[in-house]
Design a protein around this motif. Structure first.
Motif, PDB file in Angstrom:
ATOM      1  N   UNK C  50       0.841  -1.208   0.000  1.00  0.00           N
ATOM      2  CA  UNK C  50       0.000   0.000   0.000  1.00  0.00           C
ATOM      3  C   UNK C  50       0.872   1.251   0.000  1.00  0.00           C
TER       4      UNK C  50
ATOM      5  N   UNK E  14     -24.937   3.914   0.352  1.00  0.00           N
ATOM      6  CA  UNK E  14     -23.897   3.010  -0.105  1.00  0.00           C
ATOM      7  C   UNK E  14     -24.479   1.705  -0.636  1.00  0.00           C
ATOM      8  N   UNK E  19     -19.554   1.275  -6.963  1.00  0.00           N
ATOM      9  CA  UNK E  19     -18.309   1.892  -7.403  1.00  0.00           C
ATOM     10  C   UNK E  19     -17.270   1.886  -6.275  1.00  0.00           C
ATOM     11  N   UNK E  20     -15.998   2.257  -6.522  1.00  0.00           N
ATOM     12  CA  UNK E  20     -15.031   2.355  -5.420  1.00  0.00           C
ATOM     13  C   UNK E  20     -15.464   3.344  -4.352  1.00  0.00           C
ATOM     14  N   UNK E  21     -16.159   4.421  -4.767  1.00  0.00           N
ATOM     15  CA  UNK E  21     -16.555   5.415  -3.781  1.00  0.00           C
ATOM     16  C   UNK E  21     -17.983   5.150  -3.324  1.00  0.00           C
ATOM     17  N   UNK E  22     -18.936   5.373  -4.170  1.00  0.00           N
ATOM     18  CA  UNK E  22     -20.312   5.014  -3.864  1.00  0.00           C
ATOM     19  C   UNK E  22     -21.068   5.991  -3.001  1.00  0.00           C
ATOM     20  N   UNK E  23     -20.535   7.168  -2.797  1.00  0.00           N
ATOM     21  CA  UNK E  23     -21.252   8.167  -2.013  1.00  0.00           C
ATOM     22  C   UNK E  23     -21.591   9.337  -2.929  1.00  0.00           C
TER      23      UNK E  23
ATOM     24  N   UNK F  37     -14.311   6.583   3.661  1.00  0.00           N
ATOM     25  CA  UNK F  37     -14.699   5.410   4.457  1.00  0.00           C
ATOM     26  C   UNK F  37     -15.223   4.274   3.567  1.00  0.00           C
ATOM     27  N   UNK F  38     -16.074   4.631   2.611  1.00  0.00           N
ATOM     28  CA  UNK F  38     -16.618   3.606   1.703  1.00  0.00           C
ATOM     29  C   UNK F  38     -15.499   2.941   0.915  1.00  0.00           C
ATOM     30  N   UNK F  39     -14.513   3.743   0.488  1.00  0.00           N
ATOM     31  CA  UNK F  39     -13.381   3.180  -0.255  1.00  0.00           C
ATOM     32  C   UNK F  39     -12.615   2.182   0.616  1.00  0.00           C
ATOM     33  N   UNK F  41     -13.787   0.413   3.109  1.00  0.00           N
ATOM     34  CA  UNK F  41     -14.604  -0.798   3.247  1.00  0.00           C
ATOM     35  C   UNK F  41     -14.483  -1.687   2.014  1.00  0.00           C
ATOM     36  N   UNK F  42     -14.553  -1.062   0.855  1.00  0.00           N
ATOM     37  CA  UNK F  42     -14.487  -1.846  -0.380  1.00  0.00           C
ATOM     38  C   UNK F  42     -13.080  -2.390  -0.626  1.00  0.00           C
ATOM     39  N   UNK F  43     -12.103  -1.594  -0.242  1.00  0.00           N
ATOM     40  CA  UNK F  43     -10.709  -2.064  -0.353  1.00  0.00           C
ATOM     41  C   UNK F  43     -10.524  -3.336   0.479  1.00  0.00           C
ATOM     42  N   UNK F 109      -5.768   2.159   5.138  1.00  0.00           N
ATOM     43  CA  UNK F 109      -7.019   1.679   4.550  1.00  0.00           C
ATOM     44  C   UNK F 109      -7.927   1.121   5.646  1.00  0.00           C
TER      45      UNK F 109
END
Lengths: 134, 134, 134, 134, 134, 134
Positions: C50, E14, E19-23, F37-39, F41-43, F109
């Motif tokens: 990372x 969400x 998507x990677x972001x989703x917000x 935050x969503x990124x 979680x998805x990561x 992350x």
């Protein structure tokens, strides 16, 4: 070969436009999309992790530029009469910009996806130049 | 009229390039410079102070983009053998980018200055496409 | 140690310049290139994927800033008499910006490459300050 | 005159830093603020409305860069022990960035305002280099 | 008053997004459009030419941000089923982004134009939140 | 559910502000931090290396936007009387922007880090809306 500059329809271009700038050309989106395709090809051909990471970084930027240039055409160049004459034009632009985004060229390193994006831009380009003739 | 996409030398373009992207086209600089010229024409034709201020704001951005696209060609596309073959190429790029800056299109609303800039870009473009043939 | 601000040749700087801004300093390129070098050192010292990916993302940006600051000096600061007096100046800038690009600091995590880039910027800096004395 | 590069405290700079980049220098903010000052001087000396509009456009950008470089120092370079040792440091940065904003250099073409901004940056710079010695 | 954060439908947001972001949040476009309106009001209330020029510079940027945030919603958030359910959605976005451009908020300092833009964003926002409930 | 637009304190917002724009809203920072935050979680939920690299690229951008929006509030919105009334406000902003940087959301992350960042933004938001009531 490339048409000499004096033969390109620059006068016509400006004649249809009432903005401060007034110069539009789908080539801007196409050039960036060709970059995206070339990046995908080189990504697939390489096994160097640093190179591949750089390819993803640059592909993200180039894809964003494709979206931006298409958005500009959709909002700034095309006018209500165009959308009446080409009723699928909204959807075409929406699909093209989606193909430049996460569900398309941004989210994939598949050369086919980049080819599909170039195909959509060609469809837009064809309509664009038809409206210039009108 | 414009050459259909399938006839443009895209394969050749990429064949000469070893970068992650590898797609160059002087059209990017030319399109922005045509914007600059159109802005100058509209600036001269208008007496609305708000419109003229907006024209200056946008001309500043477009001129900067001309510089950027030319710089990219000069640094990233052209290689030492090109500069050997075209010994005035450094100076040509330096003059062209100066013509896009404060002593040229940024600092002037004269349509002639924008025409001179387009002329320099045409000279660069001619050399660019010659190197593609090589 | 660093020279106190009152001793730096700021008045001279502006006296040579007829642009709206007129303040140039190769330190802008040097600082970004030092960042590039530090990033390479930390990249080499880390095994965290990372962290390494982040290093590549940031190195791409910093290298682009090096190129930009050098391009500005080449186009906006240096004038025809400078290029006459320093005939290799065009080539020096072209090599320096190439060293900040894909064939140099962007495309490599080698600390030596970043050192070479810093070396080129030092050469440019030396000429820059000589022209300020003139 | 300027100190040769080998004498500048670059090693020390990086030794205090654990970020991917780790190279900070208040010169970045100072150079942009000197641009702002030079722009104000030239604005006051000119009566050409196009030139003055361009000066305002560029001053807006340069002032924003001053703010950005100062914000980076405040958030990324300075650490809790620094703020303990220099209890007025928060306020100093807040005042400096305000002086680069609408209530300062952005909203004014007064050379004195730009001088005040440079003064605040000098205060920050002095503390910065003290923390490097520590 | 404002709803406390724990009551806002963040989880739902969400849940609809891959998507990677989703917000997504139309508030981003609305806040920039409120800036545009406030700028127009202050522009009309001022007679200071420097202030008015700055207002035009900043309005150009804020309007561009309105366009960008709306384009992102149109391309990235809304999916084919949404466009089926709201057949005028394409046209609504096209009109809204045009209203943020040269024929709208960019090209005008009329508070009414900014109000119309806010009205379009409200229409989009209403549909957006309806699709979140679905 | 979301408060209808007519109930939001927009008039009050502008009434407290003397800048060209004058519209501030901590929601801008919060939305970007929710993206971060969503990124994360998805990561954490993905094992696809391409997807994870893209997540890091986008997280870097979104975190930078968080910092920028917070810096703007700290410098442009909050005034000396606010800092007198809330003596820990400087430190709160410094901690929040650090949490958006390399020692926080940029360099991690971990979803918990993003949650901490959102918590700090909530603290700032609470103070912001209190000052609007005043």
């Amino acid at each position: 070969m490339r048409l000499p500059r004096m033969l390109t329809p620059r006068v016509t271009v400006r004649a249809h436009c009432d903005l401060p700038c007034g110069v539009y050309d789908p080539a801007q989106a196409r050039i960036e999309a060709e970059s995206v395709k070339a990046i995908c090809e080189k990504y697939q051909a390489s096994e160097d992790p640093e190179y591949r990471t750089r390819a993803l970084i640059i592909k993200e930027e180039r894809s964003e530029l494709v979206k931006h240039h298409l958005w500009v055409l959709w909002t700034d160049y095309f006018k209500p009469p165009h959308f009446e004459k080409y009723p699928h034009l909204h959807q075409l632009f929406n699909e093209a910009t989606k193909l430049a985004g996460a569900s398309g060229a941004k989210g994939s390193t598949d050369v086919d996806v980049a080819e599909q994006l170039l195909g959509k831009i060609d469809e837009i380009s064809k309509i664009f130049w038809e409206t210039k003739q009108g």
